[in-house]
Design a protein around this motif. Sequence first.
Motif, PDB file in Angstrom:
ATOM      1  N   PRO A   1      63.688  33.986 -19.171  1.00  0.00           N
ATOM      2  CA  PRO A   1      63.369  33.675 -20.571  1.00  0.00           C
ATOM      3  C   PRO A   1      62.038  32.941 -20.736  1.00  0.00           C
ATOM      4  O   PRO A   1      61.267  33.227 -21.647  1.00  0.00           O
ATOM      5  CB  PRO A   1      64.542  32.803 -21.024  1.00  0.00           C
ATOM      6  N   GLY A   2      61.765  31.983 -19.838  1.00  0.00           N
ATOM      7  CA  GLY A   2      60.537  31.208 -19.972  1.00  0.00           C
ATOM      8  C   GLY A   2      59.357  31.782 -19.238  1.00  0.00           C
ATOM      9  O   GLY A   2      58.231  31.278 -19.365  1.00  0.00           O
ATOM     10  N   GLY A   3      59.584  32.823 -18.425  1.00  0.00           N
ATOM     11  CA  GLY A   3      58.506  33.406 -17.638  1.00  0.00           C
ATOM     12  C   GLY A   3      57.949  32.449 -16.602  1.00  0.00           C
ATOM     13  O   GLY A   3      56.837  32.605 -16.113  1.00  0.00           O
ATOM     14  N   ARG A   4      58.762  31.457 -16.201  1.00  0.00           N
ATOM     15  CA  ARG A   4      58.304  30.411 -15.297  1.00  0.00           C
ATOM     16  C   ARG A   4      58.700  30.746 -13.862  1.00  0.00           C
ATOM     17  O   ARG A   4      59.824  31.167 -13.587  1.00  0.00           O
ATOM     18  CB  ARG A   4      58.935  29.088 -15.726  1.00  0.00           C
ATOM     19  N   THR A   5      57.784  30.571 -12.910  1.00  0.00           N
ATOM     20  CA  THR A   5      58.089  30.778 -11.499  1.00  0.00           C
ATOM     21  C   THR A   5      58.836  29.566 -10.963  1.00  0.00           C
ATOM     22  O   THR A   5      58.334  28.448 -11.002  1.00  0.00           O
ATOM     23  CB  THR A   5      56.810  31.004 -10.680  1.00  0.00           C
ATOM     24  N   LEU A   6      60.048  29.777 -10.463  1.00  0.00           N
ATOM     25  CA  LEU A   6      60.870  28.696  -9.939  1.00  0.00           C
ATOM     26  C   LEU A   6      60.459  28.313  -8.525  1.00  0.00           C
ATOM     27  O   LEU A   6      60.471  27.144  -8.157  1.00  0.00           O
ATOM     28  CB  LEU A   6      62.348  29.094  -9.965  1.00  0.00           C
ATOM     29  N   ASP A   7      60.145  29.311  -7.705  1.00  0.00           N
ATOM     30  CA  ASP A   7      59.586  29.029  -6.391  1.00  0.00           C
ATOM     31  C   ASP A   7      58.908  30.286  -5.840  1.00  0.00           C
ATOM     32  O   ASP A   7      59.140  31.402  -6.311  1.00  0.00           O
ATOM     33  CB  ASP A   7      60.633  28.465  -5.416  1.00  0.00           C
ATOM     34  N   HIS A   8      58.057  30.055  -4.871  1.00  0.00           N
ATOM     35  CA  HIS A   8      57.292  31.116  -4.207  1.00  0.00           C
ATOM     36  C   HIS A   8      57.380  30.827  -2.712  1.00  0.00           C
ATOM     37  O   HIS A   8      56.836  29.836  -2.229  1.00  0.00           O
ATOM     38  CB  HIS A   8      55.849  31.099  -4.702  1.00  0.00           C
ATOM     39  N   THR A   9      58.105  31.686  -1.994  1.00  0.00           N
ATOM     40  CA  THR A   9      58.409  31.420  -0.584  1.00  0.00           C
ATOM     41  C   THR A   9      57.958  32.581   0.285  1.00  0.00           C
ATOM     42  O   THR A   9      58.225  33.743  -0.032  1.00  0.00           O
ATOM     43  CB  THR A   9      59.917  31.193  -0.383  1.00  0.00           C
ATOM     44  N   GLY A  10      57.298  32.248   1.379  1.00  0.00           N
ATOM     45  CA  GLY A  10      56.985  33.240   2.395  1.00  0.00           C
ATOM     46  C   GLY A  10      57.867  33.005   3.609  1.00  0.00           C
ATOM     47  O   GLY A  10      58.217  31.865   3.927  1.00  0.00           O
ATOM     48  N   VAL A  11      58.254  34.082   4.289  1.00  0.00           N
ATOM     49  CA  VAL A  11      59.113  33.932   5.461  1.00  0.00           C
ATOM     50  C   VAL A  11      58.701  34.945   6.524  1.00  0.00           C
ATOM     51  O   VAL A  11      58.517  36.127   6.251  1.00  0.00           O
ATOM     52  CB  VAL A  11      60.608  34.098   5.090  1.00  0.00           C
ATOM     53  N   LEU A  12      58.518  34.431   7.737  1.00  0.00           N
ATOM     54  CA  LEU A  12      58.300  35.278   8.908  1.00  0.00           C
ATOM     55  C   LEU A  12      59.627  35.378   9.634  1.00  0.00           C
ATOM     56  O   LEU A  12      60.171  34.379  10.109  1.00  0.00           O
ATOM     57  CB  LEU A  12      57.245  34.658   9.824  1.00  0.00           C
ATOM     58  N   ALA A  13      60.168  36.589   9.691  1.00  0.00           N
ATOM     59  CA  ALA A  13      61.484  36.806  10.294  1.00  0.00           C
ATOM     60  C   ALA A  13      61.372  37.770  11.475  1.00  0.00           C
ATOM     61  O   ALA A  13      60.545  38.695  11.454  1.00  0.00           O
ATOM     62  CB  ALA A  13      62.464  37.353   9.267  1.00  0.00           C
ATOM     63  N   GLY A  14      62.172  37.546  12.482  1.00  0.00           N
ATOM     64  CA  GLY A  14      62.185  38.415  13.649  1.00  0.00           C
ATOM     65  C   GLY A  14      63.607  38.685  14.110  1.00  0.00           C
ATOM     66  O   GLY A  14      64.524  37.896  13.847  1.00  0.00           O
ATOM     67  N   ARG A  15      63.777  39.805  14.799  1.00  0.00           N
ATOM     68  CA  ARG A  15      65.078  40.142  15.346  1.00  0.00           C
ATOM     69  C   ARG A  15      64.921  40.796  16.712  1.00  0.00           C
ATOM     70  O   ARG A  15      64.061  41.656  16.906  1.00  0.00           O
ATOM     71  CB  ARG A  15      65.840  41.087  14.426  1.00  0.00           C
ATOM     72  N   ILE A  16      65.788  40.378  17.640  1.00  0.00           N
ATOM     73  CA  ILE A  16      65.973  41.061  18.918  1.00  0.00           C
ATOM     74  C   ILE A  16      67.314  41.766  18.837  1.00  0.00           C
ATOM     75  O   ILE A  16      68.348  41.125  18.621  1.00  0.00           O
ATOM     76  CB  ILE A  16      65.948  40.079  20.096  1.00  0.00           C
ATOM     77  N   GLN A  17      67.318  43.073  18.992  1.00  0.00           N
ATOM     78  CA  GLN A  17      68.505  43.870  18.738  1.00  0.00           C
ATOM     79  C   GLN A  17      68.880  44.688  19.973  1.00  0.00           C
ATOM     80  O   GLN A  17      68.039  45.304  20.617  1.00  0.00           O
ATOM     81  CB  GLN A  17      68.225  44.808  17.567  1.00  0.00           C
ATOM     82  N   PHE A  18      70.160  44.682  20.276  1.00  0.00           N
ATOM     83  CA  PHE A  18      70.712  45.508  21.347  1.00  0.00           C
ATOM     84  C   PHE A  18      71.922  46.244  20.792  1.00  0.00           C
ATOM     85  O   PHE A  18      72.803  45.637  20.181  1.00  0.00           O
ATOM     86  CB  PHE A  18      71.129  44.645  22.539  1.00  0.00           C
TER      87      PHE A  18
END
Length: 372
Positions: free
Chosen positions: A353-370
Amino acid sequence: MLLLPLLATCLAQANDDVTLKASGRLHYQFAHFDNDARGKPECHGDDLRAAWLAVFGKLHIVDYKFEADFAGHRPVARDAYIARSIGNTTLLLGQFQPISHLDDRISSNHAPTIERSWLMQTLPPGYRLGVGATGHRDGWFWGASAYSLESIDAWKHKGHAAGSRLGYAARYSPGHVLHLGMTAAREEYDHPGTRGAAPLRVHPRTAGYFADNSRLPLIDFHSGRDVAVTKLAVESAGLHGSFSWQVEYGNVCYNDGQQRGEARSGYVLGSWVLTGESPSYDVKVGRLGPIKPARSSGAWELEVQYDHIQGRQWPLHRLQGAAEAWTVGVNWYAPQYVRLMLDWTDSRRRDAPGGRTLDHTGVLAGRIQFDF
């Protein structure tokens, strides 16, 4: 304990009528956050996100599968069903994932991104007890299921539901596919939030699995009034040699007679296999599958995804919000069993409604998969 009698039977009667096979997966994941000054900051973390083990095979006239996840504090049942194939149609009875949309049909072992779309946090009901049927013919694929909103491990969601999926895959030549489909479901929740039933909520994590502080409250029904939920989604995907893409958009409507809610979500995902391999495609169920490296050095894949979700609830609880995220990443596939993944996601939560940004987050994610 339920597996022991079956295992003993299979070992004692090893023949063509009784077979036993095993499969499993281990997903170890980490995340490192770049928090801005708005909102509560996220904490870096790592975890064994999946530790699945399954046995499956044939038991005389039916097929069976029993699968559990041991990654948490206690084992959680996943697939636990028997199935019977008649021609191009397969009937299922037990606990399974009710027929749903494209992203839900693709295994986490083969999805290009570490985090699944927000549509996955909005549309599918998860593993549920019920009956279902799937089929295919001449490029068409379909499925339908009727199910309880309860599962073997979770009895707090009371109610019943039914869903269906229909699609068509035009196979122009090997490695070239155009896929179109649609999904619809109707769910009836009994007295959520009271008499032991869990509240009905849509609070997606907009910055990934470890980001509890990034949850975006869109839907919250907890008054005890029965809630009717209608789900609709459309999907499309393409495979052109080493390039693939998929697009989905879904809408979910909630109504308890006094309040209404609506959540809309969609994403666009593109992938390019740098080493030239083509992802597989399963025309029987309408989904993209694994990449099989052609070299002993493995295969490399680049992917990019845009994700969006918005929702509102009215008139009593005027929840309204939206979020969007961009993800870019790279995956390496070993010739067998192993995949390494690394993604960067830039996400924003907004007060619609207010067009306001609540937060801005960057994330570096990794996975090792078997997986095997």
